[in-house]
Design a protein around this motif. Structure first.
Motif, short mmCIF file in Angstrom:
data_model
loop_
_atom_site.label_atom_id
_atom_site.label_comp_id
_atom_site.label_asym_id
_atom_site.label_seq_id
_atom_site.Cartn_x
_atom_site.Cartn_y
_atom_site.Cartn_z
N VAL A 96 0.84 -1.20 0.00
CA VAL A 96 0.00 0.00 0.00
C VAL A 96 0.88 1.25 0.00
O VAL A 96 0.65 2.20 -0.77
CB VAL A 96 -0.94 -0.02 1.22
CG1 VAL A 96 -1.77 1.26 1.27
CG2 VAL A 96 -1.84 -1.24 1.18
N SER A 97 1.90 1.26 0.85
CA SER A 97 2.82 2.41 0.89
C SER A 97 3.58 2.56 -0.43
O SER A 97 3.83 3.68 -0.89
CB SER A 97 3.81 2.24 2.05
OG SER A 97 3.14 2.16 3.28
N TRP A 98 3.96 1.43 -1.00
CA TRP A 98 4.66 1.44 -2.30
C TRP A 98 3.81 2.15 -3.35
O TRP A 98 4.32 3.02 -4.09
CB TRP A 98 4.95 0.00 -2.72
CG TRP A 98 5.33 -0.18 -4.16
CD1 TRP A 98 6.57 -0.04 -4.71
CD2 TRP A 98 4.45 -0.55 -5.23
NE1 TRP A 98 6.52 -0.30 -6.06
CE2 TRP A 98 5.24 -0.61 -6.41
CE3 TRP A 98 3.09 -0.84 -5.32
CZ2 TRP A 98 4.70 -0.95 -7.65
CZ3 TRP A 98 2.55 -1.17 -6.55
CH2 TRP A 98 3.36 -1.22 -7.70
N PHE A 99 2.53 1.83 -3.41
CA PHE A 99 1.67 2.46 -4.41
C PHE A 99 1.48 3.94 -4.10
O PHE A 99 1.54 4.78 -5.01
CB PHE A 99 0.31 1.76 -4.47
CG PHE A 99 -0.64 2.41 -5.44
CD1 PHE A 99 -0.39 2.35 -6.81
CD2 PHE A 99 -1.74 3.12 -4.99
CE1 PHE A 99 -1.24 2.98 -7.71
CE2 PHE A 99 -2.59 3.74 -5.89
CZ PHE A 99 -2.34 3.67 -7.25
N ARG A 100 1.28 4.26 -2.85
CA ARG A 100 1.15 5.68 -2.46
C ARG A 100 2.37 6.47 -2.91
O ARG A 100 2.26 7.56 -3.48
CB ARG A 100 0.98 5.76 -0.95
CG ARG A 100 0.95 7.18 -0.38
CD ARG A 100 1.35 7.17 1.08
NE ARG A 100 2.74 6.75 1.25
CZ ARG A 100 3.23 6.25 2.39
NH1 ARG A 100 2.45 6.10 3.44
NH2 ARG A 100 4.50 5.90 2.46
N ASP A 101 3.56 5.92 -2.66
CA ASP A 101 4.79 6.64 -3.00
C ASP A 101 4.99 6.75 -4.51
O ASP A 101 5.62 7.70 -4.99
CB ASP A 101 5.99 5.95 -2.35
CG ASP A 101 5.96 6.05 -0.82
OD1 ASP A 101 5.21 6.89 -0.30
OD2 ASP A 101 6.66 5.25 -0.17
N GLU B 39 3.61 15.21 -6.17
CA GLU B 39 2.49 16.01 -6.65
C GLU B 39 1.18 15.57 -6.00
O GLU B 39 0.34 16.40 -5.61
CB GLU B 39 2.36 15.91 -8.17
CG GLU B 39 3.54 16.49 -8.94
CD GLU B 39 4.72 15.53 -9.03
OE1 GLU B 39 4.58 14.37 -8.55
OE2 GLU B 39 5.77 15.93 -9.57
N ALA B 40 1.00 14.26 -5.86
CA ALA B 40 -0.23 13.76 -5.23
C ALA B 40 -0.29 14.15 -3.77
O ALA B 40 -1.35 14.53 -3.25
CB ALA B 40 -0.30 12.23 -5.38
N ALA B 41 0.86 14.07 -3.09
CA ALA B 41 0.90 14.47 -1.69
C ALA B 41 0.59 15.95 -1.54
O ALA B 41 -0.14 16.36 -0.62
CB ALA B 41 2.26 14.12 -1.08
#
Length: 474
Positions: A272-277, A282-284
């Motif tokens: 999950v963290s891998w996909f978030r990163d 820009e997304a953050a």
């Protein structure tokens, strides 16, 4: 007078220290991240320098600085550390070499001394116990893996073959102490390093998964715990020391009780963290501009995606199992309907379906039925993950108050050792509080019930492809 208990949780990514009151309320805490592992050679994964002790000591100082009560009212500290680690010590208890991580290949085989000044071999909890108390004692229930321990008696084996098989001598091993018993007392030197009161009893717990289970109130064999951490596992408890193929047996956090653990996901919430990163800064930034964290935005967007993610299926072998090293993770079923919310939801669904399959196999082997599902770990903070779990398992998914189950479990052991509560059952009743429940949605549950059969078959179809690609590009 209110009595307070400290729980030390030395995890895979950080050391967290929490001060609880006797009803389980959190009154102060400190967290310090672990440094990146040192990997000087293939198969070697070490905690650099004295990182485990340094991070625990620093987290203790932060928690004690935040504690507004009287330190004299703190009555005990429970110590929980990462399982499967190995510490090699000199005669004075100092490290002869860096602590070997649970990911280090050496801990999976017999011990072989790499230096001439080795006097002791112990777990990470044994090493930290010595730093805190000066005693050469360790938690019996943290000896998972390659140790000459009798799993029926919870004591070192009387069989000479056990020492030959593990490469350890009896004189190299610490004295063993059961969960809920005192290991020793905080020395003046340790008090100066940690801020903990000198003379405070340090209490034995168990391996980190068992302590987490205790902190979630897992005392009933009909309750299943799904731990959503870096490594995801399903757990239940019982009194039989048994062997099997669909679950394995660990020491529990109560003397005489065992923890049964299903097959897991080796890079679970890490995925999950891998996909978030992958979404990048820009997304953050966009989420922050809207007053959200990127995880909150992803959960909100994915909640609007229908169950089944419009046909997108995640197979979570981002870290291949040891018996199929060629295997890769998969995202199957892309078409023009899907966006990032579908990918995110499909990963959460893949986690839930994988764990339903593996915990069903464990329940069948244990000849039991799991009537309720408790969810812990960082992933339990997501309402969407909780709802998907309820829908996939077709059971109420229960979340407990607080996000530090291992620290709470360590404090429960300390409460029993110091007489704050007279038994583990009474300590759990007092200190573990249910936060909320998520009930299955019948429509979503029906979708997942049909999809689980497809998900279970996916690896059989992708394995031939990954064998071929592994031969070309590794």
């Amino acid at each position: 007078m209110t009595r307070y208990l400290v729980g030390i949780d030395n995890g895979s990514q950080s050391s967290k220290v929490t001060v609880f009151d006797e009803r389980g309320g959190v009154v102060a805490e400190g967290r310090v991240p672990l440094r990146p592992n040192h990997t000087p050679a293939p198969g070697v994964v070490e905690h650099p320098d004295d990182d485990l002790w340094d991070s625990i000591a620093a987290a203790c100082r932060i928690a004690m600085a935040a504690f507004s009560g009287d330190p004299a009212e703190i009555v005990g500290v429970g110590l929980c550390t990462i399982r499967f680690c190995r510490a090699v010590l000199r005669a004075d208890g100092s490290l002869a070499q860096p602590v070997q991580s649970w990911m280090d290949a050496r801990v999976s085989g017999p011990f072989a001394a790499e230096r001439d000044d080795v006097a002791f071999v112990t777990s990470s909890s044994g090493y930290v116990t010595h730093r805190l108390t000066g005693r050469f004692r360790d938690a019996a229930a943290n000896h998972q893996g390659v140790w000459p321990i009798d799993t029926d008696t919870w004591r070192w084996s009387d069989d000479p073959r056990a020492y030959t098989a593990t490469g350890m001598r009896r004189d190299q091993l610490f004295e063993l102490v059961d969960p809920g018993e005192v290991l020793g007392h905080v020395t003046p030197a340790a008090a100066a390093a940690t801020g903990l009161p000198a003379g405070l009893p340090v209490v034995a717990t168990a391996n980190d998964k068992a302590v987490e289970a205790l902190g979630c109130g897992l005392l009933d064999p009909t309750t299943l715990l799904v731990s959503l951490g870096t490594y995801i596992a399903g757990m239940s408890v019982g009194t039989r020391n048994r062997t099997g193929t669909d679950c394995w047996t660990n020491f529990g956090s109560e003397p005489g009780r065992y923890l049964y653990e299903s097959g897991g996901i080796r890079r679970g919430m890490w995925t999950v963290s891998w996909f978030r990163d992958l979404l990048g800064p820009e997304a953050a930034a966009a989420a922050e501009a809207a007053g959200e964290r990127v995880e909150e935005r992803l959960n909100r967007e994915a909640a609007a995606v229908p169950a089944g993610s419009d046909g997108l299926l995640a197979v979570l072998d981002w870290l291949a199992p040891s018996d199929a090293t060629f295997r890769k993770g998969s995202l199957l079923g892309f078409d023009g309907r899907q966006g990032r919310a579908h990918v995110y939801r499909s990963i959460l669904e893949g986690i839930a379906m994988t764990m339903r399959e593996r915990t069903d196999a464990m329940a069948a082997e244990l000849d039991t039925t799991h009537e309720r599902v408790v969810v812990s770990g960082g992933g339990s903070s997501s309402d969407l993950m909780m709802q998907i779990t309820a829908d996939v398992f077709q059971r109420e998914a229960i979340r407990m108050v607080g996000d530090g189950a291992a620290g709470r479990g360590a404090a429960i052991c300390a409460a029993v050792a110091t007489g704050v509560h007279p038994s583990f059952a009474e300590a759990v009743q007092a200190m573990v509080v249910e936060r909320d429940r998520f009930r299955p949605d019948p429509g979503n549950a029906a979708v997942y019930d049909a999809l689980r059969a497809v998900h279970a078959d996916a690896a059989a179809h992708t394995d031939p492809l990954y064998r071929r690609t592994a031969a070309i590009v590794g």
